[in-house]
Design a protein around this motif. Sequence first.
Motif: not given
Length: 425
Positions: A262-266, A336-338
């Motif tokens: 999910l980190a990759v996805f976001v 997400c912070a990006r």
Amino acid sequence: MHMHNGGEVAAPPDVFNILYVTYFLLGVSLLLPYSALVTAVDYNDRDPRHPLELLVAVWYLYSNFASIVLVVVASTFLGLTRVSPLARVAVAIVMFFTALLAIPLFGTTAVTLGAAVAFGMGDALLQGTLYTEVGGMAPRFTQAVQSGTAAAGLITAGVRVVTKASFADNRHGLVASTLIYYSLACALLALSLGLYIAVVRRSLLYRFFAQKTASTRGSLQYVRLGDSDALEATPSCANADGGDRGMPRALRVMNVVWPQCLAVFVSFAITMTVFPGVTTTIEASSPLLSRLSFGWYQVVLVAWFSVTSFAGKTLPGHWLPNRVARSRFLLLGLSCARVVFVPLILLMAGSTRRVHSDVYVFVVLGLFSFTDGFVGTAGMMIAPELVQEHADKSAAGLVSSLFLIGGLTFGVTIAWVVPWVARAR
């Protein structure tokens, strides 16, 4: 081969790092066609209502996502993995090669978009194959593929700058330089395929990992985050035939690695929201840079994005904080912070422009692409390491690639349907 004290066979060495270099070049081939289209943005006529860069991204990624879903389904239920990786890689690169040559020969928007669809289909086939392979290997080979994808943009941007500077600054020079540019891109594709045929299929290390993957068809094991020595076995997720075609294996692997996926996805979704559609509408602020004609400033920005993205994708292979690697949700939080970069970039583009500074443009765009590369590569590297068996690592690689392409597709969808993003010009 050598034996560990526990009796386990040790992996043979990667002589001259040839396997690493091979996967790096295959990573270059993975994104080379799309990078070629994005970098040569000044070759095609522009429609002020719909930036061609965004149209290319939409057509490419929708075909890419649909194709990767088919690849996952075919690998799970229809035995696609029984087709040799060499055959799948060869088919994908031939698709790239053919479509890449058609663009400068015909030079129409329809042909360009048709090539984008072909690139998306070939990319899904190649990506599904590569990440399945490297997922069952050491993490450095996943990083090699990721760095190769970043190098694709770097190489194409560099070649584009050289060829653009070598010819007259008019339409005739533009066409001539683009023909040479695409020919060189085709040569790189041929090189990567030739090296894969000549080296990978004869590599002892490659065969070692392939045999390890084929021999692990039992229960799924995963590493508990925060405790490097703790392993927990779960019920078998293989099919009755012992293969890894059963969806339960993919689902159980996904249940373990989903935060990293999910980190990759976001991360990639955020990137595609503004790149390349919005970033290539940024205009120079200083009088000196404002004199750049025929799309030079946009070419420079894409090249800068490629350089910083390459740095971000390469760093995790040399330095990855243990806290990031072992935490279940830290990488997802960083990803997400990006989102903060979206308004920062909109402040320097099109009708939403409020900041008139080239320094601001290069600093923000550089940090944007660097963090994209770092977070995406870290997630792709960590996910296969969270499961124990080699067959499960390969499945984690395939699942990660699905999330990667899904994130890209979701991001470009936002850029297409949200007016304040799609029309920030």
